[in-house]
Design a protein around this motif. Structure first.
Motif, PDB file in Angstrom:
ATOM      1  N   TYR A   4      -8.035  -7.744  -2.780  1.00 24.84           N
ATOM      2  CA  TYR A   4      -6.980  -7.695  -1.775  1.00 24.84           C
ATOM      3  C   TYR A   4      -5.869  -6.737  -2.192  1.00 24.84           C
ATOM      4  CZ  TYR A   4      -2.994  -8.989   1.040  1.00 24.84           C
ATOM      5  OH  TYR A   4      -1.897  -8.939   1.861  1.00 24.84           O
ATOM      6  N   ILE A   5      -5.437  -6.841  -3.431  1.00 27.98           N
ATOM      7  CA  ILE A   5      -4.368  -5.963  -3.935  1.00 27.98           C
ATOM      8  C   ILE A   5      -4.799  -4.511  -3.855  1.00 27.98           C
ATOM      9  CG2 ILE A   5      -3.062  -5.309  -6.000  1.00 27.98           C
ATOM     10  CD1 ILE A   5      -3.099  -8.327  -6.726  1.00 27.98           C
ATOM     11  N   LEU A   6      -6.023  -4.237  -4.265  1.00 26.19           N
ATOM     12  CA  LEU A   6      -6.522  -2.860  -4.189  1.00 26.19           C
ATOM     13  C   LEU A   6      -6.604  -2.367  -2.752  1.00 26.19           C
ATOM     14  CD1 LEU A   6      -9.296  -2.882  -6.925  1.00 26.19           C
ATOM     15  CD2 LEU A   6      -7.070  -1.751  -7.004  1.00 26.19           C
ATOM     16  N   SER A   7      -6.970  -3.241  -1.821  1.00 24.29           N
ATOM     17  CA  SER A   7      -7.034  -2.820  -0.414  1.00 24.29           C
ATOM     18  C   SER A   7      -5.648  -2.517   0.142  1.00 24.29           C
ATOM     19  CB  SER A   7      -7.721  -3.880   0.434  1.00 24.29           C
ATOM     20  OG  SER A   7      -6.877  -4.981   0.678  1.00 24.29           O
ATOM     21  N   ARG A   8      -4.624  -3.148  -0.402  1.00 24.44           N
ATOM     22  CA  ARG A   8      -3.254  -2.871   0.051  1.00 24.44           C
ATOM     23  C   ARG A   8      -2.735  -1.565  -0.542  1.00 24.44           C
ATOM     24  NH1 ARG A   8      -2.209  -4.863   4.390  1.00 24.44           N
ATOM     25  NH2 ARG A   8      -0.009  -4.814   3.960  1.00 24.44           N
ATOM     26  N   VAL A   9      -3.157  -1.256  -1.752  1.00 26.86           N
ATOM     27  CA  VAL A   9      -2.726  -0.022  -2.409  1.00 26.86           C
ATOM     28  C   VAL A   9      -3.532   1.158  -1.895  1.00 26.86           C
ATOM     29  CG1 VAL A   9      -2.599   1.180  -4.628  1.00 26.86           C
ATOM     30  CG2 VAL A   9      -1.918  -1.211  -4.467  1.00 26.86           C
ATOM     31  N   ARG A  10      -4.819   0.976  -1.750  1.00 18.85           N
ATOM     32  CA  ARG A  10      -5.703   2.049  -1.289  1.00 18.85           C
ATOM     33  C   ARG A  10      -6.528   1.521  -0.121  1.00 18.85           C
ATOM     34  NH1 ARG A  10      -6.208   7.159  -0.598  1.00 18.85           N
ATOM     35  NH2 ARG A  10      -8.311   7.937  -0.843  1.00 18.85           N
ATOM     36  N   PRO A  11      -5.983   1.597   1.116  1.00 18.63           N
ATOM     37  CA  PRO A  11      -6.701   1.048   2.265  1.00 18.63           C
ATOM     38  C   PRO A  11      -7.998   1.817   2.529  1.00 18.63           C
ATOM     39  CG  PRO A  11      -4.666   2.111   2.960  1.00 18.63           C
ATOM     40  CD  PRO A  11      -4.715   2.169   1.476  1.00 18.63           C
ATOM     41  N   ILE A  43       4.440   2.311   0.240  1.00 19.22           N
ATOM     42  CA  ILE A  43       4.608   1.367  -0.869  1.00 19.22           C
ATOM     43  C   ILE A  43       5.946   1.607  -1.555  1.00 19.22           C
ATOM     44  CG2 ILE A  43       3.766   0.733  -3.161  1.00 19.22           C
ATOM     45  CD1 ILE A  43       0.922   1.243  -2.046  1.00 19.22           C
ATOM     46  N   LEU A  44       6.241   2.856  -1.855  1.00 17.64           N
ATOM     47  CA  LEU A  44       7.498   3.187  -2.521  1.00 17.64           C
ATOM     48  C   LEU A  44       8.691   2.780  -1.672  1.00 17.64           C
ATOM     49  CD1 LEU A  44       8.906   4.483  -4.927  1.00 17.64           C
ATOM     50  CD2 LEU A  44       8.771   6.659  -3.719  1.00 17.64           C
ATOM     51  N   ARG A  45       8.633   3.050  -0.382  1.00 12.25           N
ATOM     52  CA  ARG A  45       9.752   2.683   0.494  1.00 12.25           C
ATOM     53  C   ARG A  45       9.879   1.170   0.598  1.00 12.25           C
ATOM     54  NH1 ARG A  45      10.971   4.004   6.665  1.00 12.25           N
ATOM     55  NH2 ARG A  45      13.043   3.101   6.667  1.00 12.25           N
ATOM     56  N   TRP A  46       8.760   0.477   0.695  1.00 13.75           N
ATOM     57  CA  TRP A  46       8.821  -0.975   0.807  1.00 13.75           C
ATOM     58  C   TRP A  46       9.386  -1.599  -0.465  1.00 13.75           C
ATOM     59  CZ3 TRP A  46       6.543  -5.217  -1.601  1.00 13.75           C
ATOM     60  CH2 TRP A  46       6.663  -6.417  -0.918  1.00 13.75           C
TER      61      TRP A  46
END
Length: 68
Positions: A4-11, A43-46
């Motif tokens: 899940y974490i990887l899918s959020r970082v690299r969809p 990601i950086l902005r969030w």
């Protein structure tokens, strides 16, 4: 959990195509900057600023723009 974490970082390609579709067709498409940014920028902005959700702001903007 790691997947899940990887899918959020690299969809995946399906997620990216859904984001592009949302940017073109969503009622909030008048503010597409979020959807046009790369995943790394989002990601950086969030992480640094916690931007408001464009889906949430669309009805707020519509209500404020309404004249009586």
């Amino acid at each position: 959990m790691l997947r899940y974490i990887l899918s959020r970082v690299r969809p995946g390609t399906e997620q990216l195509s859904q984001l592009r579709l949302l940017a073109r067709t969503g009622p909030w498409a008048s503010e597409p900057q979020w959807y046009e940014q790369s995943q790394a920028r989002r990601i950086l902005r969030w992480v640094t600023s916690r931007p408001t959700r464009t889906e949430t702001m669309q009805p707020v903007r519509a209500a404020l723009a309404e004249t009586y």
